[in-house]
Design a protein around this motif. Structure first.
Motif, mmCIF file in Angstrom:
data_model
loop_
_atom_site.group_PDB
_atom_site.id
_atom_site.type_symbol
_atom_site.label_atom_id
_atom_site.label_comp_id
_atom_site.label_asym_id
_atom_site.label_seq_id
_atom_site.Cartn_x
_atom_site.Cartn_y
_atom_site.Cartn_z
ATOM 1 N N LEU A 116 9.636 72.183 74.250
ATOM 2 C CA LEU A 116 9.463 73.162 73.608
ATOM 3 C C LEU A 116 8.132 73.467 72.652
ATOM 4 C CD1 LEU A 116 13.448 73.908 72.804
ATOM 5 C CD2 LEU A 116 12.320 74.716 74.673
ATOM 6 N N TYR A 117 8.035 72.151 71.868
ATOM 7 C CA TYR A 117 7.158 72.122 71.000
ATOM 8 C C TYR A 117 5.667 72.076 71.526
ATOM 9 C CZ TYR A 117 9.420 71.490 66.482
ATOM 10 O OH TYR A 117 10.077 71.720 65.451
ATOM 11 N N SER A 118 5.385 71.606 72.830
ATOM 12 C CA SER A 118 4.123 71.681 73.652
ATOM 13 C C SER A 118 3.614 73.197 73.838
ATOM 14 C CB SER A 118 4.437 71.148 74.958
ATOM 15 O OG SER A 118 5.267 71.968 75.864
ATOM 16 N N PHE A 119 4.748 73.940 74.051
ATOM 17 C CA PHE A 119 4.119 75.560 74.357
ATOM 18 C C PHE A 119 3.803 76.014 72.806
ATOM 19 C CE2 PHE A 119 5.821 75.703 78.714
ATOM 20 C CZ PHE A 119 4.681 75.850 79.306
ATOM 21 N N LEU A 120 4.770 75.764 71.937
ATOM 22 C CA LEU A 120 4.807 76.468 70.541
ATOM 23 C C LEU A 120 3.390 75.995 69.840
ATOM 24 C CD1 LEU A 120 5.793 78.039 68.308
ATOM 25 C CD2 LEU A 120 6.959 76.108 67.272
ATOM 26 N N VAL A 121 3.019 74.536 70.134
ATOM 27 C CA VAL A 121 1.803 73.955 69.188
ATOM 28 C C VAL A 121 0.524 74.419 70.013
ATOM 29 C CG1 VAL A 121 0.798 71.736 68.509
ATOM 30 C CG2 VAL A 121 3.351 72.092 68.256
ATOM 31 N N TRP A 122 0.388 74.268 71.316
ATOM 32 C CA TRP A 122 -0.867 74.205 71.912
ATOM 33 C C TRP A 122 -1.186 75.556 72.638
ATOM 34 C CZ3 TRP A 122 -3.635 70.385 70.897
ATOM 35 C CH2 TRP A 122 -3.048 69.024 70.421
ATOM 36 N N TYR A 123 -0.183 76.421 72.565
ATOM 37 C CA TYR A 123 -0.509 77.716 72.831
ATOM 38 C C TYR A 123 -0.519 78.789 71.916
ATOM 39 C CZ TYR A 123 -0.350 82.219 75.877
ATOM 40 O OH TYR A 123 -0.911 83.200 76.281
ATOM 41 N N PHE A 124 0.432 78.782 70.787
ATOM 42 C CA PHE A 124 0.475 79.594 69.958
ATOM 43 C C PHE A 124 -0.116 79.341 68.599
ATOM 44 C CE2 PHE A 124 4.289 81.097 72.419
ATOM 45 C CZ PHE A 124 3.931 82.347 72.606
ATOM 46 N N LEU A 125 -0.189 78.324 67.974
ATOM 47 C CA LEU A 125 -0.823 77.814 66.921
ATOM 48 C C LEU A 125 -2.172 77.868 66.949
ATOM 49 C CD1 LEU A 125 1.086 74.689 65.501
ATOM 50 C CD2 LEU A 125 1.361 77.186 65.140
ATOM 51 N N PRO A 126 -3.082 77.642 67.946
ATOM 52 C CA PRO A 126 -4.518 78.208 67.820
ATOM 53 C C PRO A 126 -4.744 79.527 67.586
ATOM 54 C CG PRO A 126 -3.973 76.634 69.787
ATOM 55 C CD PRO A 126 -2.807 77.151 69.223
ATOM 56 N N LYS A 127 -3.893 80.380 68.064
ATOM 57 C CA LYS A 127 -3.980 81.958 67.865
ATOM 58 C C LYS A 127 -3.539 82.144 66.593
ATOM 59 C CE LYS A 127 -3.069 82.581 72.904
ATOM 60 N NZ LYS A 127 -3.622 81.539 73.171
ATOM 61 N N ILE B 32 -6.733 81.434 64.473
ATOM 62 C CA ILE B 32 -7.795 82.417 64.497
ATOM 63 C C ILE B 32 -7.434 83.564 63.601
ATOM 64 C CG2 ILE B 32 -8.845 84.076 66.204
ATOM 65 C CD1 ILE B 32 -8.824 82.167 68.251
ATOM 66 N N MET B 33 -6.143 84.113 63.585
ATOM 67 C CA MET B 33 -5.619 85.303 62.929
ATOM 68 C C MET B 33 -5.800 85.127 61.397
ATOM 69 S SD MET B 33 -2.689 86.864 64.978
ATOM 70 C CE MET B 33 -1.781 85.537 65.891
ATOM 71 N N ILE B 34 -5.396 83.778 61.061
ATOM 72 C CA ILE B 34 -5.673 83.516 59.686
ATOM 73 C C ILE B 34 -6.644 83.174 59.149
ATOM 74 C CG2 ILE B 34 -4.549 81.900 57.741
ATOM 75 C CD1 ILE B 34 -2.033 81.941 59.570
ATOM 76 N N PHE B 35 -7.633 82.042 59.883
ATOM 77 C CA PHE B 35 -8.875 81.495 59.061
ATOM 78 C C PHE B 35 -10.012 81.961 59.856
ATOM 79 C CE2 PHE B 35 -5.064 78.366 58.742
ATOM 80 C CZ PHE B 35 -5.394 78.410 57.068
ATOM 81 N N GLN B 36 -9.871 82.709 61.073
ATOM 82 C CA GLN B 36 -11.065 83.087 61.880
ATOM 83 C C GLN B 36 -10.968 84.524 62.099
ATOM 84 O OE1 GLN B 36 -11.572 80.210 64.908
ATOM 85 N NE2 GLN B 36 -12.925 78.857 63.554
ATOM 86 N N SER B 37 -10.721 85.170 61.355
ATOM 87 C CA SER B 37 -10.339 86.916 61.656
ATOM 88 C C SER B 37 -11.577 87.572 62.334
ATOM 89 C CB SER B 37 -10.129 87.475 60.334
ATOM 90 O OG SER B 37 -11.055 87.517 59.552
ATOM 91 N N TYR B 38 -12.717 86.841 61.939
ATOM 92 C CA TYR B 38 -13.908 87.514 62.639
ATOM 93 C C TYR B 38 -13.814 87.600 64.133
ATOM 94 C CZ TYR B 38 -16.037 82.881 63.396
ATOM 95 O OH TYR B 38 -16.266 81.595 63.798
ATOM 96 N N LYS B 39 -13.150 86.449 64.878
ATOM 97 C CA LYS B 39 -12.933 86.578 66.096
ATOM 98 C C LYS B 39 -11.808 87.334 66.788
ATOM 99 C CE LYS B 39 -14.433 81.474 66.866
ATOM 100 N NZ LYS B 39 -13.948 80.134 67.169
#
Length: 303
Positions: free
Chosen positions: A263-274, A277-284
């Motif tokens: 369960l954590y594999s999808f949460l960490v590696w699929y959702f957290l990178p996004k 981006i939304m929190i720290f790289q909003s220009y992307k």
């Protein structure tokens, strides 16, 4: 004279002693840590859901799957229900609930990733060649149709398997002469169908992810999905190997840990990178940034 199944005796002894009965109680340290991990997963999925809801109309959320993301997050939380039934004295209902929620709702997660991988490849590589198929997919909401069919097939396979060969409790008395280890006896016939169906979805995910490996960076989920699937397969290979070599009372903890890791594999590696981006790289997370990537991709394939 032979001792009873619930008794044991040293060689040459003149009396039988009662075997100790072992299982993982809810108060076990390992059980507590895993249950805390399961509740933390639910908390993380809720936090990610809120962040995705706030940024719902942004390109990052849309490229990640839009409303499908919320279905995946809900199903990841529902999968964690299975973890709590690996502890306490095993009963028939506990044995059923150890496996069915995970197998059923993880199927929905994998079906979503299959559809998401296919959609991206379809839009960039197939839609122009088969416009009628593209219009049919949009008109009849093909993605939700596939997910619903996958859910229905898995539910049917689980129902048939558990009806024909329902799981039950068993007492392990062979490996340790002085102990009785309580566990669940799961007939292979009951799970072979659901497990093969999960594996087929994994295979489809690999295929579509590989086909989309050269797509624009922000639409290319191949690396994230492939890495998640590799982690999933590796986790269960390690668990299967361990369960063959080790037959003690801590097998349920290892099984619950394998589920939690999946369960954590999808949460960490699929959702957290996004989320990053939304929190720290909003220009992307702008339409202009995404359009630029698409234009660069178009120039690359046309050149």
């Amino acid at each position: 004279m032979d001792c009873k199944d619930t008794e044991w005796s040293d060689a040459g002894n003149t009396s039988c002693n009662l075997r100790s009965v072992e299982y993982i109680p809810f108060t076990d340290t390992g059980a507590i840590l895993i249950m805390v991990g399961a509740w933390a997963l639910v908390g993380f999925t809720l936090a990610v859901s809120v962040l995705f809801a706030i940024n719902y109309n942004t390109p990052v959320v849309r490229s990640a799957g839009g409303p499908m993301c919320f279905l995946i997050l809900v199903c990841l939380s529902l999968c964690s229900i299975s973890v709590f039934f690996y502890f306490g004295e095993p009963t028939t209902s506990f044995c059923i609930l150890r496996f069915s929620p995970f197998l059923l709702f993880y199927t929905v997660c994998l079906a979503c990733f299959v559809v998401r991988s296919f959609q991206i490849v379809f839009i960039f590589k197939i839609a122009a060649k088969f416009p009628k198929l593209h219009s049919w997919w949009i008109k009849y909401h093909g993605q939700w149709l596939v997910i619903t069919v996958a859910f229905g097939i898995q539910a049917l396979l689980l129902l048939i398997g558990y009806t024909c060969c329902p799981p039950d409790t068993f007492k392990e008395t062979i490996w340790y002469p002085d102990k009785i280890i309580l566990g669940c006896d799961l007939d292979l016939k009951a799970t072979v169908g659901p497990v093969l169906f999960l594996l087929s979805l994994c295979f489809l995910c690999f295929i579509f992810s590989y086909m989309g490996k050269d797509l624009p960076k922000n639409y290319n989920e191949a690396k994230a999905i492939t890495f998640c699937l590799l982690l999933l397969i590796l986790t269960w290979i390690v668990f299967a190997t361990t369960s063959v070599l080790y037959h003690g009372k801590y097998i349920p903890i290892l099984n619950a840990l394998a589920i939690l890791s999946s369960l954590y594999s999808f949460l960490v590696w699929y959702f957290l990178p996004k989320c990053y981006i939304m929190i720290f790289q909003s220009y992307k997370n702008t339409q202009e940034y995404f359009q630029g990537l698409i234009q660069n991709y178009t120039k690359t394939i046309s050149g």
